[in-house]
Write a protein that holds these residues in place. Sequence first.
Motif, PDB file in Angstrom:
ATOM      1  N   VAL A 252       0.886  -1.159   0.000  1.00  0.00           N
ATOM      2  CA  VAL A 252       0.000   0.000   0.000  1.00  0.00           C
ATOM      3  C   VAL A 252       0.924   1.209   0.000  1.00  0.00           C
ATOM      4  O   VAL A 252       1.715   1.394   0.924  1.00  0.00           O
ATOM      5  N   GLY A 253       0.863   1.977  -1.069  1.00  0.00           N
ATOM      6  CA  GLY A 253       1.806   3.072  -1.260  1.00  0.00           C
ATOM      7  C   GLY A 253       2.307   2.988  -2.684  1.00  0.00           C
ATOM      8  O   GLY A 253       1.519   2.762  -3.604  1.00  0.00           O
ATOM      9  N   VAL A 254       3.614   3.138  -2.867  1.00  0.00           N
ATOM     10  CA  VAL A 254       4.175   2.994  -4.220  1.00  0.00           C
ATOM     11  C   VAL A 254       5.315   1.990  -4.178  1.00  0.00           C
ATOM     12  O   VAL A 254       5.980   1.824  -3.159  1.00  0.00           O
ATOM     13  N   LEU A 255       5.524   1.322  -5.299  1.00  0.00           N
ATOM     14  CA  LEU A 255       6.645   0.391  -5.442  1.00  0.00           C
ATOM     15  C   LEU A 255       7.320   0.663  -6.782  1.00  0.00           C
ATOM     16  O   LEU A 255       6.675   0.595  -7.826  1.00  0.00           O
ATOM     17  N   ALA A 256       8.624   0.967  -6.713  1.00  0.00           N
ATOM     18  CA  ALA A 256       9.403   1.102  -7.949  1.00  0.00           C
ATOM     19  C   ALA A 256      10.070  -0.234  -8.227  1.00  0.00           C
ATOM     20  O   ALA A 256      10.664  -0.834  -7.330  1.00  0.00           O
ATOM     21  N   VAL A 257       9.943  -0.703  -9.450  1.00  0.00           N
ATOM     22  CA  VAL A 257      10.603  -1.942  -9.868  1.00  0.00           C
ATOM     23  C   VAL A 257      11.640  -1.569 -10.922  1.00  0.00           C
ATOM     24  O   VAL A 257      11.294  -1.060 -11.992  1.00  0.00           O
ATOM     25  N   GLU A 258      12.910  -1.765 -10.574  1.00  0.00           N
ATOM     26  CA  GLU A 258      13.997  -1.513 -11.527  1.00  0.00           C
ATOM     27  C   GLU A 258      14.168  -2.766 -12.366  1.00  0.00           C
ATOM     28  O   GLU A 258      14.297  -3.864 -11.823  1.00  0.00           O
ATOM     29  N   CYS A 259      14.179  -2.592 -13.692  1.00  0.00           N
ATOM     30  CA  CYS A 259      14.311  -3.741 -14.590  1.00  0.00           C
ATOM     31  C   CYS A 259      15.540  -3.601 -15.468  1.00  0.00           C
ATOM     32  O   CYS A 259      15.904  -2.498 -15.875  1.00  0.00           O
ATOM     33  N   PHE A 260      16.127  -4.741 -15.761  1.00  0.00           N
ATOM     34  CA  PHE A 260      17.172  -4.828 -16.770  1.00  0.00           C
ATOM     35  C   PHE A 260      16.524  -5.339 -18.052  1.00  0.00           C
ATOM     36  O   PHE A 260      15.753  -6.303 -18.018  1.00  0.00           O
ATOM     37  N   VAL A 261      16.871  -4.714 -19.177  1.00  0.00           N
ATOM     38  CA  VAL A 261      16.466  -5.248 -20.472  1.00  0.00           C
ATOM     39  C   VAL A 261      17.733  -5.771 -21.134  1.00  0.00           C
ATOM     40  O   VAL A 261      18.682  -5.003 -21.358  1.00  0.00           O
ATOM     41  N   THR A 262      17.776  -7.067 -21.376  1.00  0.00           N
ATOM     42  CA  THR A 262      18.996  -7.656 -21.931  1.00  0.00           C
ATOM     43  C   THR A 262      19.039  -7.428 -23.441  1.00  0.00           C
ATOM     44  O   THR A 262      18.025  -7.072 -24.063  1.00  0.00           O
ATOM     45  N   LYS A 263      20.219  -7.659 -24.004  1.00  0.00           N
ATOM     46  CA  LYS A 263      20.367  -7.459 -25.464  1.00  0.00           C
ATOM     47  C   LYS A 263      19.442  -8.401 -26.229  1.00  0.00           C
ATOM     48  O   LYS A 263      19.078  -8.128 -27.369  1.00  0.00           O
TER      49      LYS A 263
END
Length: 389
Positions: A252-263
């Motif tokens: 409850v609130g905010v969640l940042a999800v950091e993602c890697f995009v591979t080649k």
Amino acid sequence: MSVARILPPAALGIFGGGQLGRMTGMAARAMGYDVHVFDPDPECAAKAIATSVTTAPYDDEVAAARFAERCAVLTLEIEQVSVTTLNAAARFAPVRPAPDAVHVVQDRGRQKTWLRLQGFPVGPFAVCDDEAAFVEAVARLAPCIAKSTHGGYDGRGQVRLADADPAAAAAAAWRAIGGRRAIVEQFLDLACEVSVMTARAADGHVRQFPPSWNHHDHGILTWSMAPAPVPVEVAREAARLAEGITVGLGIVGVLAVECFVTKRGDVLVNELAPRPHNTFHQTERGHQTSQFEQLVRAVCNLPLGSGDIVAPSAIHNLLGDLWVQPGRRPDFTEAWAMPGVRVHLYGKPGARAGRKMGHLSAVGDTPEMARDLVRAAYRSVARSVGLAD
Ligand SMILES: Nc1ncnc2c1ncn2[C@@H]1O[C@H](COP(=O)(O)OP(=O)(O)O)[C@@H](O)[C@H]1O
Ligand SMILES: [Mg+2]
């Protein structure tokens, strides 16, 4: 589900008084809420916007309970508040996100293990509790990046190891990151990094900001632009993962999800942050709702704002390096004069190399144009203290 709304002028309590707490507090104030802050540093950045600052360490349960008594709802801008402290506070006011969710996130090893167990895609990794396991994991996963499981941020507490490095280098890395529980991750060949922010209100409804595209140097964010110029399938996949993780953790609130995009175009989850995030500062300029207002809406159980883009936007961080050049002070004259550029300063008294002191923001016709504008503004500031871009 019917959950009470917390209406202004109720008091929002924020654990952590850094720039994220400060900007959240400013948004809350604009909405008519009162703001209290809990931080170990009496001179924290949020002091200027808080009605009161409780100065106590993050493991002080008594101080946290007293703090909570003054607040209608509590949130956090840093995940390193001890869970016992959050639980002590939760006896007096709801803590959003809940201590259980924070517990999963606050240890990198526990977080990645949770993601893998829940079926979310992550790169190869090993969690190591002693030096022997660490050396073995480095030999197996190199080239790799070793990270302390606790307390690191902005690339601190991390060491990179090449596959040609000898075992002695692994032993030295174990000591360098604190000689305690660590995670070893295979170093991934990235096409780009994106992040998605999901807001979830106390009644369970969800809204997202489209992905941001993030550029890091030496493990620390340099600039970010939105919306991320990535293929629509990549943006959809990142958004899908982010929503699943947010709901799975019961945020409850905010969640940042950091993602890697591979080649190869795969989207892997890098790490989670259950709070406002540096890669969404541009939401103050380019989106219908800022991440800070969205957090306040979510924890107060108001209708969430739209996360839609009004204009492409970008930010560039201002690190303490600009302030520590002998005999020089950063000059923002050129940046202020650039149409549409804003200079955000966090009012932190002590500058140190690598410390986030502020950021520049701009909007543009495209994300790249907004990014080029903040980079040009940044170069003018860097030049003023004799630093190259
Ligand atoms: N396994 C990895 N492969 C490639 N790059 C990585 C990896 N882990 C971290 N990085 C780089 O270092 C940055 C910081 O690492 P991260 O795990 O996000 O820690 P922090 O908490 O310091 O942000 C990432 O954004 C990325 O640029
Ligand atoms: Mg990160």
